[in-house]
Structure formats: C-alpha cells, structure tokens
Motif scaffolding. Structure first.
Motif, PDB file in Angstrom:
ATOM      1  N   GLY A  17     -84.819 -46.200  85.307  1.00 31.29           N
ATOM      2  CA  GLY A  17     -85.478 -45.278  84.392  1.00 31.29           C
ATOM      3  C   GLY A  17     -84.650 -44.028  84.167  1.00 31.29           C
ATOM      4  O   GLY A  17     -83.505 -43.897  84.612  1.00 31.29           O
ATOM      5  N   LEU A  18     -85.222 -43.082  83.429  1.00 32.04           N
ATOM      6  CA  LEU A  18     -84.520 -41.848  83.090  1.00 32.04           C
ATOM      7  C   LEU A  18     -84.243 -41.031  84.341  1.00 32.04           C
ATOM      8  O   LEU A  18     -85.126 -40.815  85.173  1.00 32.04           O
ATOM      9  CB  LEU A  18     -85.353 -41.023  82.109  1.00 32.04           C
ATOM     10  CG  LEU A  18     -85.509 -41.590  80.693  1.00 32.04           C
ATOM     11  CD1 LEU A  18     -86.449 -40.713  79.876  1.00 32.04           C
ATOM     12  CD2 LEU A  18     -84.156 -41.698  79.989  1.00 32.04           C
ATOM     13  N   THR A  19     -83.000 -40.561  84.442  1.00 29.77           N
ATOM     14  CA  THR A  19     -82.618 -39.649  85.515  1.00 29.77           C
ATOM     15  C   THR A  19     -82.163 -38.289  84.987  1.00 29.77           C
ATOM     16  O   THR A  19     -82.135 -37.321  85.744  1.00 29.77           O
ATOM     17  CB  THR A  19     -81.486 -40.252  86.361  1.00 29.77           C
ATOM     18  OG1 THR A  19     -80.362 -40.533  85.515  1.00 29.77           O
ATOM     19  CG2 THR A  19     -81.953 -41.538  87.044  1.00 29.77           C
ATOM     20  N   LYS A  20     -81.812 -38.218  83.695  1.00 26.91           N
ATOM     21  CA  LYS A  20     -81.426 -36.936  83.098  1.00 26.91           C
ATOM     22  C   LYS A  20     -81.739 -36.961  81.617  1.00 26.91           C
ATOM     23  O   LYS A  20     -81.422 -37.928  80.921  1.00 26.91           O
ATOM     24  CB  LYS A  20     -79.940 -36.654  83.322  1.00 26.91           C
ATOM     25  CG  LYS A  20     -79.512 -35.271  82.820  1.00 26.91           C
ATOM     26  CD  LYS A  20     -78.085 -34.950  83.183  1.00 26.91           C
ATOM     27  CE  LYS A  20     -77.706 -33.545  82.709  1.00 26.91           C
ATOM     28  NZ  LYS A  20     -76.307 -33.193  83.056  1.00 26.91           N
ATOM     29  N   VAL A  21     -82.370 -35.881  81.142  1.00 24.89           N
ATOM     30  CA  VAL A  21     -82.724 -35.729  79.731  1.00 24.89           C
ATOM     31  C   VAL A  21     -82.268 -34.347  79.283  1.00 24.89           C
ATOM     32  O   VAL A  21     -82.524 -33.352  79.961  1.00 24.89           O
ATOM     33  CB  VAL A  21     -84.244 -35.887  79.505  1.00 24.89           C
ATOM     34  CG1 VAL A  21     -84.567 -35.765  78.022  1.00 24.89           C
ATOM     35  CG2 VAL A  21     -84.730 -37.221  80.042  1.00 24.89           C
ATOM     36  N   VAL A  22     -81.588 -34.277  78.146  1.00 25.62           N
ATOM     37  CA  VAL A  22     -81.110 -33.011  77.591  1.00 25.62           C
ATOM     38  C   VAL A  22     -81.858 -32.755  76.288  1.00 25.62           C
ATOM     39  O   VAL A  22     -81.785 -33.565  75.361  1.00 25.62           O
ATOM     40  CB  VAL A  22     -79.589 -33.037  77.336  1.00 25.62           C
ATOM     41  CG1 VAL A  22     -79.116 -31.691  76.800  1.00 25.62           C
ATOM     42  CG2 VAL A  22     -78.854 -33.389  78.615  1.00 25.62           C
ATOM     43  N   MET A  23     -82.589 -31.640  76.223  1.00 28.35           N
ATOM     44  CA  MET A  23     -83.380 -31.296  75.035  1.00 28.35           C
ATOM     45  C   MET A  23     -83.211 -29.844  74.634  1.00 28.35           C
ATOM     46  O   MET A  23     -84.069 -29.281  73.947  1.00 28.35           O
ATOM     47  CB  MET A  23     -84.862 -31.597  75.296  1.00 28.35           C
ATOM     48  CG  MET A  23     -85.168 -33.067  75.544  1.00 28.35           C
ATOM     49  SD  MET A  23     -86.926 -33.426  75.667  1.00 28.35           S
ATOM     50  CE  MET A  23     -87.430 -33.169  73.967  1.00 28.35           C
ATOM     51  N   ASP A  24     -82.131 -29.195  75.057  1.00 31.49           N
ATOM     52  CA  ASP A  24     -81.934 -27.810  74.665  1.00 31.49           C
ATOM     53  C   ASP A  24     -81.559 -27.720  73.193  1.00 31.49           C
ATOM     54  O   ASP A  24     -81.098 -28.680  72.589  1.00 31.49           O
ATOM     55  CB  ASP A  24     -80.858 -27.147  75.533  1.00 31.49           C
ATOM     56  CG  ASP A  24     -79.553 -27.908  75.488  1.00 31.49           C
ATOM     57  OD1 ASP A  24     -79.607 -29.119  75.237  1.00 31.49           O
ATOM     58  OD2 ASP A  24     -78.486 -27.299  75.700  1.00 31.49           O
ATOM     59  N   GLY A  25     -81.768 -26.563  72.601  1.00 32.49           N
ATOM     60  CA  GLY A  25     -81.501 -26.380  71.192  1.00 32.49           C
ATOM     61  C   GLY A  25     -82.635 -26.809  70.291  1.00 32.49           C
ATOM     62  O   GLY A  25     -82.472 -26.846  69.071  1.00 32.49           O
ATOM     63  N   ASN A  26     -83.795 -27.157  70.849  1.00 29.64           N
ATOM     64  CA  ASN A  26     -84.970 -27.522  70.066  1.00 29.64           C
ATOM     65  C   ASN A  26     -86.033 -26.434  70.195  1.00 29.64           C
ATOM     66  O   ASN A  26     -85.945 -25.545  71.043  1.00 29.64           O
ATOM     67  CB  ASN A  26     -85.530 -28.865  70.548  1.00 29.64           C
ATOM     68  CG  ASN A  26     -84.610 -30.026  70.220  1.00 29.64           C
ATOM     69  OD1 ASN A  26     -84.472 -30.436  69.081  1.00 29.64           O
ATOM     70  ND2 ASN A  26     -83.939 -30.542  71.241  1.00 29.64           N
ATOM     71  N   ASN A  27     -87.029 -26.528  69.342  1.00 26.22           N
ATOM     72  CA  ASN A  27     -88.088 -25.527  69.329  1.00 26.22           C
ATOM     73  C   ASN A  27     -89.125 -25.887  70.388  1.00 26.22           C
ATOM     74  O   ASN A  27     -90.243 -26.301  70.098  1.00 26.22           O
ATOM     75  CB  ASN A  27     -88.732 -25.468  67.942  1.00 26.22           C
ATOM     76  CG  ASN A  27     -89.638 -24.261  67.783  1.00 26.22           C
ATOM     77  OD1 ASN A  27     -89.617 -23.345  68.607  1.00 26.22           O
ATOM     78  ND2 ASN A  27     -90.420 -24.244  66.723  1.00 26.22           N
ATOM     79  N   LEU A  28     -88.751 -25.695  71.652  1.00 25.41           N
ATOM     80  CA  LEU A  28     -89.601 -26.048  72.779  1.00 25.41           C
ATOM     81  C   LEU A  28     -90.027 -24.784  73.525  1.00 25.41           C
ATOM     82  O   LEU A  28     -89.320 -23.775  73.506  1.00 25.41           O
ATOM     83  CB  LEU A  28     -88.860 -26.987  73.738  1.00 25.41           C
ATOM     84  CG  LEU A  28     -88.323 -28.286  73.140  1.00 25.41           C
ATOM     85  CD1 LEU A  28     -87.558 -29.065  74.205  1.00 25.41           C
ATOM     86  CD2 LEU A  28     -89.450 -29.128  72.573  1.00 25.41           C
ATOM     87  N   PRO A  29     -91.154 -24.835  74.187  1.00 21.70           N
ATOM     88  CA  PRO A  29     -91.575 -23.667  74.975  1.00 21.70           C
ATOM     89  C   PRO A  29     -90.655 -23.440  76.162  1.00 21.70           C
ATOM     90  O   PRO A  29     -90.070 -24.385  76.709  1.00 21.70           O
ATOM     91  CB  PRO A  29     -92.996 -24.029  75.408  1.00 21.70           C
ATOM     92  CG  PRO A  29     -93.058 -25.509  75.340  1.00 21.70           C
ATOM     93  CD  PRO A  29     -92.165 -25.910  74.205  1.00 21.70           C
ATOM     94  N   ILE A  30     -90.548 -22.205  76.560  1.00 23.53           N
ATOM     95  CA  ILE A  30     -89.686 -21.879  77.685  1.00 23.53           C
ATOM     96  C   ILE A  30     -90.285 -22.372  78.992  1.00 23.53           C
ATOM     97  O   ILE A  30     -89.580 -22.879  79.857  1.00 23.53           O
ATOM     98  CB  ILE A  30     -89.436 -20.361  77.742  1.00 23.53           C
ATOM     99  CG1 ILE A  30     -88.681 -19.923  76.485  1.00 23.53           C
ATOM    100  CG2 ILE A  30     -88.648 -19.984  78.984  1.00 23.53           C
ATOM    101  CD1 ILE A  30     -88.485 -18.428  76.397  1.00 23.53           C
ATOM    102  N   SER A  31     -91.587 -22.277  79.114  1.00 22.69           N
ATOM    103  CA  SER A  31     -92.241 -22.698  80.339  1.00 22.69           C
ATOM    104  C   SER A  31     -93.614 -23.264  80.002  1.00 22.69           C
ATOM    105  O   SER A  31     -94.360 -22.691  79.212  1.00 22.69           O
ATOM    106  CB  SER A  31     -92.380 -21.506  81.304  1.00 22.69           C
ATOM    107  OG  SER A  31     -93.058 -21.908  82.472  1.00 22.69           O
ATOM    108  N   CYS A  32     -93.926 -24.418  80.600  1.00 21.32           N
ATOM    109  CA  CYS A  32     -95.230 -25.046  80.446  1.00 21.32           C
ATOM    110  C   CYS A  32     -95.401 -26.058  81.571  1.00 21.32           C
ATOM    111  O   CYS A  32     -94.470 -26.350  82.322  1.00 21.32           O
ATOM    112  CB  CYS A  32     -95.396 -25.699  79.070  1.00 21.32           C
ATOM    113  SG  CYS A  32     -94.245 -27.040  78.750  1.00 21.32           S
TER     114      CYS A  32
END
Length: 484
Positions: A432-447
C-alpha cells in the motif's frame, strides 16, 4: 620431417590464443569515449562528437573516505559528480583531432555526450542534453556499442528535440543492452507517442517530465500499463509538469486496476482536479469488477490450472518411470548382494522414497517450482464474492503517489484519509501507500485528516498549500514555523 605436436600442446596454444583475443576485446571495449568518437567519424556523422567523462561518487565510498579514526563522519562538501578533465575526447571529419580548445566544444556543430562512470571505472549512464537535434548516426552507434557494457543501466536525452525515429532507436537500444532506465525530461515529441519504449520488457524506470503530454498521449501510455502487456515490468513512471487533466488520469486509473507492478507514480504539476484524484484513489480501495474483467479473470485462471495439471502429469510420469527403474535395478542386484545390504535397502524403503505418496509429492514440488505462484491481477487472494458480485480488494502495490501542484482541495484529502485507513486494516508490512506528496494544493494547514494520515504513514505526507503565499522557515532544531 616435421615433428607432430601433441594434443596437449595444441590445446594450450588454442587456450592462449583465446585468452589473448579476450584481452584484446576487453582493451578494445574498455574505452567507450574513444570508440564513440571514432565510430561517429567513420559513419560520417554531420556533427563533431565530444565525450565528457564524469565519475559518479557512491555514497558508501563517500562515507568510508570521510570517517575519522574514531569512526565519526567528517563534514564533507555536498557534491555528486566529479569531472575528469583528462578524459575528454573529440574528433572531427577533417582529421584535425590533436588540438581542440574548450571553446570549440560549445560550437553549434558540436554535440557533447556525457558518460558517467562509477568508482570502479565502469560505464553506468549516457547523457545527451540541450540539443536541437539528435543525429540518427549517433543513436545507431550507441546501439552498436551498448551490448559490450553490461553495467550500463541508464540513458538520458533531456531538453532535446526528438521524433519517432529517435524513439525507435531507443527501443532497439533497450532490447540489445542492460539499460532499464530512460529519462526524456524536457524532450517533447509530436503526438507524444512513447509507446514504442513501453513495448520493451526490460524497461523499469521511465521519466517523461515536461514532455507536453496531453490526455491523448496519456491514453496511449496507459494502454501499455495493463497487466500482461510488454511494460509489465515498469516500476517508476514520471509524468510531472505536463498537460494531463482528469480525462487522462482516468485512463491511468483504469490501468491501475490490473497493473500489479507499478510502485512510483508522479503526476505533479498537471491540471488534475478532485475528480481526477478520485479516480486514482478509488482504485486503491475495494472496487467492483466489470464484466470483461470477470471473464478475463476466469480465462486466466483456467489457463493456469490447465498448465499446472499438464506439468503435474508430466513430472508424475517421469518420477514413476524412475522409481520403476530403481526397483528393477534393486531386484536384479539383490540376489548378488549379501544379506547385510537387504537391511539397508529396507531402511531406505521405509523412508518413503519409492512409494506412491513420495512420487506425488515430488511431482507437486517440481510443478510449483517450474510454474510459480499465480500472479494474475485478480487472484483468489485479492478478490471476494459478495451478493453475487465480484470485488477486488484494491491496488496495494502502488507505494509512492505525487499529486503536488494540481487543483486539489479538502475533498481529495478526505478520500486519501479513507484510503490509508482501509489499506492499514487490510494489508500488512510495506504494502500500500507509504508516501504521498500533495503540497502546492489548496489544502488546510492542519486538520484531523492530516494528523491521521501522518500517524499512519509515519509523517510521509507533504500538505503545505502553494496558493497561500507561505514561507516555511526553520526555527530551532527540527521545528517548522509557517507564516502567511
């Protein structure tokens, strides 16, 4: 009258000749730089070929050189390549090869080919960069030379203008050599048809960053990623900084339904929305099988069972014939032997080496070794049957997913949280997934979703927003401060 030579002397002469020939062949193929330059001149290459040799320092030997007497690592400068200025070789069609200045190497009619060697002076990579045209003669010469270099694993043609003929020569190079990694970053091609490379079975890493790949080209690439295709051994695919939208991502997601080999997928810096990311993430969890997939699953399973049964019958008959021969030999020699040997024969017989059960066990073991396990995408271990429908447990072989700098929002983050929770409860180990990169998107800083994903993946998710002009600075040791 001439004396006849002995057979031993003739054999020694032949062996020495073969050793001399092998040494000459090694000396001839040892210097790739001179061979490439010489061959291009003999084949009337329209450009002057200049070879620049560089040594790629291995991290292991770097650490060995930078360890003091107490075993502590010394501080060292951060460099990767060490250039060898004495290994430049160049030749022109006008036989003036003795004195070439460095300024001439940057002439418009000069092509510089960079060759990388490891610490043992073994050729490992060939690089051609920043050329408006890559001559076919150069590619053909490389195709002729690469079979003699068994440690050559990568070829790079970046920021160059290429066409279908260059791709064709690259595919021939892959078929004739040990190269398994191709990098074409920045080398766009008309129609973006790179499927000729994916038809070679030994390709494991393919990087197509900044190659102007649109949805049509993405469909062609995805068509080669399905199981049982020649590109079944592909482990890394880099499609970052292209023109892929949700339509193209859907083709890749459909390929991931049956692809059980791809480990690394980079789709950063494209035009992917939450819908396109959902196509990828929905394949990583449980999904229902289509009618065509069910029929193909049953067909592959039936072929596997038929082949297994045929091999089992073959080995069973062979072992039965051997056991019968052994019995006949022991029966014929039992009368000549002393009574002491009969006790030993009875002991071996008691171990079960000649009975019917041992023959069956041997045939089963040999069949399993020759055929191997069933590795189809929808094997009995990866599907389940519920309410008259077949369901796949999801693709758990993809480990690295890069969706940075797209048009994703909080909806994609929620679906990613669902995926990692599902894969944690279903699989064990590194599946399964061991690393996901999602920076540079309109995502919340903390949740809560980010905290949960970080907890499951061990903090291996990048989620800083690129739409908020953030500046990430280090404060103290290991702490981060985010300023808007």
């Amino acid at each position: 009258m001439k004396s006849a030579r002995s057979v031993r002397s003739l054999r020694s002469i032949r062996s020495t000749k073969s050793m001399v020939e092998e040494r000459k062949a090694e000396e001839f193929t040892d210097n790739f730089d001179s061979l490439l330059v010489l061959a291009c001149s003999k084949f009337n290459c329209p450009y002057t070929i200049t070879v620049k040799k560089e040594t790629k320092q291995d991290d292991y030997y770097k650490n060995l050189k930078n360890v003091d007497a107490k075993g502590r690592v010394k501080p060292r400068p951060s460099f990767v390549l060490q250039q060898d200025d004495t290994s430049k070789a160049s030749i022109s069609n006008s036989n003036n090869t003795s004195n070439l200045s460095e300024d001439y190497s940057f002439h418009v009619n000069t092509i510089t080919v960079t060759v990388l060697y490891d610490n043992f002076n073994t050729l490992t990579e060939i690089l051609i960069t920043n050329r408006k045209e890559v001559p076919m003669v150069l590619m053909k010469v490389i195709r002729i030379l690469v079979p003699f270099y068994k440690n050559l694993t990568k070829i790079t043609i970046s920021n160059c203008k290429i066409d279908m003929y260059i791709i064709y020569e690259l595919s021939k190079i892959l078929q004739r050599s040990t190269i398994d990694s191709v990098c074409l970053d920045g080398s766009a091609m008309p129609l973006g048809d790179f499927t000729m490379l994916l038809k070679t079975s030994n390709l494991t890493n393919l990087s197509l960053c900044r190659c102007s790949i649109d949805d049509i080209a993405c469909e062609l690439i995805a068509s080669m990623l399905h199981c049982s295709a020649p590109a079944d051994n592909l482990l890394l695919l880099n499609l970052s900084s292209n023109q892929i939208t949700d339509v193209g991502v859907k083709y890749i997601a459909n390929a991931l339904r049956t692809n059980i080999r791809l480990r690394y997928l980079n789709l950063a810096d494209n035009h992917i929305d939450d819908e396109g990311a959902g196509y990828i993430l929905d394949v990583l969890i449980e999904f229902p099988l289509l009618y065509d997939e069910i029929m193909k699953m049953k067909t592959n399973r039936l072929k596997y069972l038929k082949l297994k049964n045929a091999l089992y019958i073959k080995y069973l008959s062979e072992y039965c014939n051997r056991s019968m021969d052994d019995l006949s030999e022991t029966h014929s020699t039992s009368k000549k032997k002393k009574p002491k040997t009969t006790a030993k024969r009875d002991k071996n017989k008691g171990q079960g080496w000649t009975n019917e059960e041992s023959v069956k066990i041997r045939a089963e073991i040999m069949t399993a070794e020759m055929l191997g396990p069933y590795t189809a995408p929808f094997s009995p271990d990866t599907i389940k049957y519920n309410n008259q429908y077949y369901y796949s447990l999801g693709n758990d072989t993809l480990q690295y997913l890069n969706l940075a700098y797209n048009n994703l929002s909080y909806l994609s983050l929620k679906k990613l949280n669902k995926v990692v929770i599902y894969q944690k409860t279903l699989t064990s180990g590194n599946r399964g997934l061991t690393k996901v990169v999602m920076d540079g998107n309109n995502l919340p800083i903390s949740c809560s979703e980010i905290d949960n994903i970080n907890h499951i993946l061990g903090g291996k998710i990048m989620r800083f927003s690129g739409r908020l002009s953030e500046v990430v600075r280090r404060k103290g040791k290991g702490s981060l401060r985010i300023e808007k």
